[in-house]
Design a protein around this motif. Structure first.
Motif, short mmCIF file in Angstrom:
data_model
loop_
_atom_site.label_atom_id
_atom_site.label_comp_id
_atom_site.label_asym_id
_atom_site.label_seq_id
_atom_site.Cartn_x
_atom_site.Cartn_y
_atom_site.Cartn_z
N GLN A 16 0.83 -1.21 0.00
CA GLN A 16 0.00 0.00 0.00
C GLN A 16 0.87 1.26 0.00
OE1 GLN A 16 -2.28 -0.59 3.56
NE2 GLN A 16 -3.86 -1.81 2.55
N ILE A 17 1.83 1.30 0.89
CA ILE A 17 2.70 2.47 1.01
C ILE A 17 3.59 2.59 -0.23
CG2 ILE A 17 4.61 3.47 2.33
CD1 ILE A 17 3.22 2.27 4.83
N GLY A 18 4.05 1.46 -0.72
CA GLY A 18 4.87 1.47 -1.94
C GLY A 18 4.12 2.01 -3.13
N GLU A 19 2.84 1.68 -3.24
CA GLU A 19 2.04 2.19 -4.36
C GLU A 19 1.87 3.70 -4.25
OE1 GLU A 19 -2.06 1.35 -6.86
OE2 GLU A 19 -1.59 0.09 -5.13
N VAL A 20 1.67 4.21 -3.05
CA VAL A 20 1.59 5.66 -2.85
C VAL A 20 2.91 6.31 -3.25
CG1 VAL A 20 1.33 7.49 -1.13
CG2 VAL A 20 -0.21 5.52 -1.09
N TYR A 21 4.02 5.71 -2.84
CA TYR A 21 5.34 6.22 -3.21
C TYR A 21 5.50 6.26 -4.73
CZ TYR A 21 10.38 6.54 -3.74
OH TYR A 21 11.64 6.92 -4.13
N ALA A 22 5.10 5.19 -5.40
CA ALA A 22 5.22 5.13 -6.86
C ALA A 22 4.38 6.22 -7.52
CB ALA A 22 4.80 3.75 -7.37
N LEU A 23 3.18 6.45 -7.01
CA LEU A 23 2.32 7.51 -7.55
C LEU A 23 2.98 8.88 -7.38
CD1 LEU A 23 -1.19 6.28 -6.35
CD2 LEU A 23 -0.36 6.37 -8.71
N GLN A 24 3.58 9.11 -6.21
CA GLN A 24 4.26 10.37 -5.96
C GLN A 24 5.46 10.55 -6.88
OE1 GLN A 24 5.07 10.06 -1.75
NE2 GLN A 24 3.10 10.94 -1.19
N ARG A 25 6.06 9.45 -7.30
CA ARG A 25 7.19 9.50 -8.22
C ARG A 25 6.74 9.67 -9.67
NH1 ARG A 25 11.07 9.13 -9.75
NH2 ARG A 25 12.16 7.19 -9.78
N GLY A 26 5.42 9.67 -9.90
CA GLY A 26 4.91 9.91 -11.24
C GLY A 26 4.51 8.67 -12.02
N PHE A 27 4.52 7.53 -11.36
CA PHE A 27 4.12 6.31 -12.04
C PHE A 27 2.60 6.16 -11.99
CE2 PHE A 27 8.51 5.55 -11.03
CZ PHE A 27 8.98 4.90 -12.15
N ALA A 28 2.06 5.45 -12.95
CA ALA A 28 0.61 5.23 -13.00
C ALA A 28 0.18 4.28 -11.89
CB ALA A 28 0.23 4.64 -14.36
N LYS A 29 -1.08 4.37 -11.53
CA LYS A 29 -1.66 3.46 -10.54
C LYS A 29 -1.65 2.05 -11.12
CE LYS A 29 -5.82 3.12 -7.71
NZ LYS A 29 -5.25 3.19 -6.39
N PHE A 30 -1.48 1.07 -10.25
CA PHE A 30 -1.52 -0.32 -10.71
C PHE A 30 -2.90 -0.60 -11.28
CE2 PHE A 30 1.88 -1.10 -7.44
CZ PHE A 30 2.86 -1.47 -8.35
N PRO A 31 -2.95 -1.30 -12.40
CA PRO A 31 -4.26 -1.62 -12.98
C PRO A 31 -5.01 -2.63 -12.11
CG PRO A 31 -2.50 -2.68 -14.22
CD PRO A 31 -1.85 -1.81 -13.21
N PRO A 32 -6.34 -2.59 -12.15
CA PRO A 32 -7.11 -3.58 -11.39
C PRO A 32 -6.75 -4.99 -11.86
CG PRO A 32 -8.55 -1.91 -12.37
CD PRO A 32 -7.18 -1.68 -12.91
N GLY A 33 -6.67 -5.90 -10.93
CA GLY A 33 -6.41 -7.30 -11.28
C GLY A 33 -4.94 -7.65 -11.39
N ILE A 34 -4.04 -6.70 -11.15
CA ILE A 34 -2.61 -7.02 -11.21
C ILE A 34 -2.28 -7.96 -10.05
CG2 ILE A 34 -1.90 -5.01 -9.89
CD1 ILE A 34 0.65 -4.91 -11.63
N SER A 35 -1.43 -8.91 -10.31
CA SER A 35 -1.11 -9.90 -9.27
C SER A 35 -0.19 -9.30 -8.21
CB SER A 35 -0.44 -11.11 -9.90
OG SER A 35 0.87 -10.78 -10.35
N GLU A 36 -0.24 -9.89 -7.02
CA GLU A 36 0.64 -9.45 -5.95
C GLU A 36 2.10 -9.64 -6.36
OE1 GLU A 36 1.74 -11.50 -1.94
OE2 GLU A 36 -0.04 -10.25 -1.58
#
Length: 87
Positions: A16-36
Motif C-alpha cells: 500500500q505504502i509502496g504504491e503511494v510512493y510510486a504515484l508520488q514519483r509519477g508512475f501510473a496506478k496499478f491496474p485492477p487485477g494485477i497480481s501481488e
C-alpha cells in the motif's frame, strides 16, 4: 534473515505504502487485477533503483526475497514499538 510474526500484514502495508510512493514519483496506478507477484516485483525494482532499500544480488532476486526486502523496508520505517513488529 530476520522473520516477523506478522510478515503477511507487513507485506500488505508495504504494498500500500509502496504504491503511494510510486504515484508520488509519477508512475501510473496499478491496474485492477494485477497480481501481488507483479506488484512486489515492480515496487522492489523502483525502491532499489531509488536506493530506498538495499538491492539483492542478481542471482538472489526471487519472489520470496523481494517480498522480504519490502517487509524490511517497511519495518525500518515503523516505530520500534509498532504492533506489527512483535516477534
Amino acid at each position: 534473515m530476520k522473520k516477523y510474526k506478522h510478515e503477511a500484514q507487513l507485506l500488505k502495508k508495504a504494498l500500500q505504502i509502496g504504491e503511494v510512493y510510486a504515484l508520488q514519483r509519477g508512475f501510473a496506478k496499478f491496474p485492477p487485477g494485477i497480481s501481488e507477484k507483479d506488484k512486489v516485483e515492480a515496487l522492489y525494482m523502483l525502491l532499489a533503483e531509488d536506493k530506498r532499500l538495499t538491492p539483492l544480488p542478481k542471482d538472489k532476486i526471487t519472489g520470496p526475497e523481494m517480498r522480504h526486502k519490502l517487509v524490511l523496508w517497511l519495518a525500518n520505517q515503523l516505530p520500534k514499538d509498532h504492533e506489527l513488529l512483535d516477534g
